[in-house]
Design a protein around this motif. Structure first.
Motif, short mmCIF file in Angstrom:
data_model
loop_
_atom_site.label_atom_id
_atom_site.label_comp_id
_atom_site.label_asym_id
_atom_site.label_seq_id
_atom_site.Cartn_x
_atom_site.Cartn_y
_atom_site.Cartn_z
N PRO A 1 26.28 50.48 32.44
CA PRO A 1 26.64 49.81 33.68
C PRO A 1 25.72 48.65 34.02
CG PRO A 1 25.56 51.90 34.13
CD PRO A 1 25.80 51.86 32.66
N ARG A 2 24.54 48.62 33.39
CA ARG A 2 23.60 47.51 33.59
C ARG A 2 23.11 47.07 32.21
NH1 ARG A 2 18.78 49.05 36.94
NH2 ARG A 2 18.94 47.07 38.06
N LEU A 3 23.15 45.80 31.96
CA LEU A 3 22.69 45.32 30.66
C LEU A 3 22.27 43.86 30.76
CD1 LEU A 3 25.67 44.68 28.16
CD2 LEU A 3 25.76 44.31 30.63
N PHE A 4 21.56 43.43 29.70
CA PHE A 4 21.16 42.04 29.58
C PHE A 4 22.08 41.36 28.57
CE2 PHE A 4 17.33 43.49 31.61
CZ PHE A 4 16.87 42.37 32.30
N VAL A 5 22.57 40.20 28.94
CA VAL A 5 23.34 39.33 28.04
C VAL A 5 22.41 38.17 27.67
CG1 VAL A 5 25.38 37.90 27.77
CG2 VAL A 5 25.49 39.97 29.18
N LYS A 6 22.11 38.05 26.38
CA LYS A 6 21.14 37.06 25.92
C LYS A 6 21.74 36.15 24.86
CE LYS A 6 17.20 40.27 26.37
NZ LYS A 6 16.01 40.85 25.65
N PRO A 7 21.55 34.84 24.98
CA PRO A 7 21.90 33.97 23.84
C PRO A 7 21.13 34.43 22.60
CG PRO A 7 21.51 32.65 25.80
CD PRO A 7 21.08 34.06 26.14
N ALA A 8 21.83 34.59 21.50
CA ALA A 8 21.19 35.15 20.30
C ALA A 8 20.03 34.30 19.82
CB ALA A 8 22.23 35.28 19.19
N HIS A 9 20.08 32.98 20.06
CA HIS A 9 19.04 32.09 19.57
C HIS A 9 18.27 31.42 20.70
CE1 HIS A 9 21.13 32.77 15.85
NE2 HIS A 9 22.22 32.17 16.29
N GLY A 10 18.27 32.03 21.87
CA GLY A 10 17.60 31.44 23.02
C GLY A 10 16.13 31.79 23.09
N SER A 11 15.44 31.18 24.04
CA SER A 11 14.04 31.47 24.30
C SER A 11 13.73 31.16 25.75
CB SER A 11 13.12 30.64 23.38
OG SER A 11 13.33 29.25 23.60
N SER A 12 12.60 31.66 26.22
CA SER A 12 12.12 31.41 27.58
C SER A 12 13.15 31.79 28.64
CB SER A 12 11.72 29.93 27.74
OG SER A 12 10.74 29.58 26.80
N ALA A 13 13.94 32.84 28.38
CA ALA A 13 14.97 33.37 29.29
C ALA A 13 16.10 32.39 29.54
CB ALA A 13 14.35 33.79 30.62
N SER A 14 16.18 31.30 28.76
CA SER A 14 17.26 30.34 28.93
C SER A 14 18.60 31.01 28.64
CB SER A 14 17.06 29.14 28.01
OG SER A 14 18.17 28.27 28.07
N GLY A 15 19.50 30.98 29.60
CA GLY A 15 20.84 31.54 29.41
C GLY A 15 20.94 33.03 29.55
N VAL A 16 19.85 33.72 29.82
CA VAL A 16 19.86 35.18 29.93
C VAL A 16 20.47 35.59 31.27
CG1 VAL A 16 18.43 37.25 30.11
CG2 VAL A 16 17.90 35.49 28.40
N LEU A 17 21.33 36.61 31.23
CA LEU A 17 21.91 37.18 32.44
C LEU A 17 21.59 38.67 32.49
CD1 LEU A 17 24.27 35.07 31.15
CD2 LEU A 17 25.31 35.60 33.35
N ALA A 18 21.09 39.12 33.63
CA ALA A 18 20.93 40.54 33.89
C ALA A 18 22.15 40.97 34.69
CB ALA A 18 19.64 40.80 34.68
N VAL A 19 23.05 41.71 34.05
CA VAL A 19 24.36 42.03 34.64
C VAL A 19 24.37 43.47 35.13
CG1 VAL A 19 26.83 42.20 34.20
CG2 VAL A 19 25.50 40.37 33.13
N ASP A 20 24.84 43.63 36.35
CA ASP A 20 24.89 44.93 37.01
C ASP A 20 26.30 45.14 37.52
OD1 ASP A 20 24.53 47.23 38.44
OD2 ASP A 20 23.03 46.42 39.82
N SER A 21 26.95 46.23 37.04
CA SER A 21 28.27 46.55 37.60
C SER A 21 28.04 47.31 38.89
CB SER A 21 29.09 47.39 36.62
OG SER A 21 28.38 48.56 36.24
N ALA A 22 28.39 46.68 39.99
CA ALA A 22 28.05 47.20 41.31
C ALA A 22 29.00 48.28 41.80
CB ALA A 22 28.01 46.04 42.31
N GLY A 23 29.97 48.66 41.00
CA GLY A 23 30.94 49.66 41.42
C GLY A 23 32.17 48.99 42.03
N GLY A 24 33.28 49.73 42.01
CA GLY A 24 34.51 49.19 42.56
C GLY A 24 35.01 47.99 41.81
N GLY A 25 34.65 47.88 40.52
CA GLY A 25 35.08 46.74 39.73
C GLY A 25 34.34 45.45 40.01
N ARG A 26 33.23 45.55 40.76
CA ARG A 26 32.46 44.36 41.10
C ARG A 26 31.26 44.22 40.17
NH1 ARG A 26 29.92 45.12 45.53
NH2 ARG A 26 30.40 47.34 45.74
N PHE A 27 30.81 42.99 39.97
CA PHE A 27 29.68 42.70 39.09
C PHE A 27 28.72 41.73 39.79
CE2 PHE A 27 33.11 43.89 36.31
CZ PHE A 27 32.51 44.70 35.35
N ARG A 28 27.47 41.83 39.37
CA ARG A 28 26.44 40.92 39.87
C ARG A 28 25.60 40.49 38.67
NH1 ARG A 28 24.51 43.97 43.59
NH2 ARG A 28 23.01 45.04 42.25
N ALA A 29 25.25 39.21 38.59
CA ALA A 29 24.44 38.70 37.48
C ALA A 29 23.29 37.88 38.01
CB ALA A 29 25.29 37.86 36.54
#
Length: 381
Positions: free
Chosen positions: A155-183
């Protein structure tokens, strides 16, 4: 044979400047600087047999970035797959010298999917990932992320560019319940749908915005990891950057943040290292074990003198996972070595100069190299 240093980097950049200062402080001539711009334009560079060659980051140079990513605006996030292909190809055009890095090592470190698989195969604790290694699940866009979150119960995960660095493009995704998401991310999504790096961390709560970001990043390759709830220090999420030089953990800094992204350039703050050690010991996680995890991770890259390991202590400081291994993770100005590390009083660059000279003394034959040395004893930090 009289040894001397050379560095492939961007002249005048912070990394090259700090390394050159460390070389001069060791009583040696300033290193020969080979600009990345020249390497890319000329299709390579030659080094003498007496030169100890350090390869440094090509970042923070607009012209170099343009040649590598092909993006006219250096603040844009996309283009990392092209950057990776051109950068790793450029590494293989460097010929001769005594190398302090391994081109194959660096190529693995800059592909988070491959790096995760290598660490896992070596029994280094890493967060669970459905995209790890060649057999990992492909991520073609947001729809795939949603499916993998459900199938792997993440329900919570990190989406990371495979070749990124310095957190560029990284999303910390949280499914907030009820079909809602927060990044939570440093990506700025402009009205036209372009993605830009920003020093401001944002929280997106509309799924169409999150999907737009992920869909735009997916062609460059994405890596997914379970979000490990981090330990805290003074009410803030905490992790560690540990620098490993020649197989030994020499420097460490605690990074704390009010959110999931602890990178110092994104507003993270340096925390209390001694406090982190006390918390880990109180929870039953011995400090030599903490540093030993980082040394084991570095041991997966035996041809590279120095790496920076991102260590993620879990809630309660009872366990720790390796989030990433960074080929250029040593930019920690004014940080001196851990007691008992052999790098006391040295910054990360001075420690590397000393280690490089142990590998290849100023005269005579190259010295001993122990890339897999682990289990070292460290005093309190």
């Amino acid at each position: 044979m009289n040894r001397c240093f050379a560095v492939v980097g961007n002249p005048g950049g912070r990394r090259v400047t700090l390394f050159a200062a460390a070389v001069r402080a060791a009583g040696l001539p300033a290193p020969r600087v080979v600009p990345w711009l020249d390497v890319l334009r000329a299709g390579g560079a030659e080094f003498g047999a007496e030169e100890i060659v350090r390869v440094d980051s090509p970042g923070e140079h607009p012209e170099v970035d343009l040649l590598l990513r092909g993006m006219p605006d250096p603040t844009r996030v996309e283009g990392t797959a092209r950057w990776y292909q051109r950068f790793t190809s450029a590494l293989r055009t460097l010929r001769g010298g005594i190398r302090l890095d391994g081109a194959d090592d660096v190529a693995v470190m800059f592909d988070k999917r491959r790096c995760h698989a290598v660490l896992a195969a070596a029994d280094v604790p890493v967060p669970e990932s459905p995209t790890s290694g060649a057999a990992g699940a492909p991520v073609r866009g947001w729809d795939d992320v949603r499916v993998l979150m459900r199938e792997h119960r993440m329900p919570r995960l990190f989406v990371k560019p495979a070749h990124g660095s310095s957190a560029s493009g990284v999303l910390a995704v949280d499914s907030a319940g009820g079909g809602r998401f927060r990044a939570t991310t440093s990506v700025e999504l402009d009205p036209e749908g372009w993605l830009f790096n920003s020093l401001k961390v944002r929280c997106y709560q509309r799924e169409r915005d999150i999907a737009a970001i992920v869909d735009a990043l997916a062609p460059d390759g994405l890596h997914l990891e379970r979000w490990v709830p981090k330990a805290s220090q003074d009410g803030r999420a905490a992790d560690l950057r540990v620098v490993v030089v020649d197989g030994r953990a020499t420097h460490a800094v605690v990074r704390t943040s009010a959110g999931p992204l602890t990178n110092l350039h994104l507003g993270g703050r340096r925390g209390d290292l001694a406090g982190a050690q006390r918390a880990a010991e109180a929870a039953g996680l011995r400090w030599p074990e903490v540093l030993g995890i980082c040394e084991r991770a570095a041991g997966c890259f035996p041809d590279t003198l120095c790496v920076g390991v991102d260590l993620l202590p879990a809630v309660g400081w009872r366990r720790a996972f390796v989030g990433e291994v960074n080929a250029f993770g040593d930019l920690l100005p004014r940080l001196t070595g851990l007691p008992g590390s052999g790098a006391e009083g040295l910054d990360t660059y001075a420690a590397q100069v000393a280690a490089a000279l142990r590998r290849a003394p100023l005269t005579g034959r190259p010295g001993p190299h122990h890339p897999h040395r682990t289990g070292t004893t460290h005093a309190s930090a």
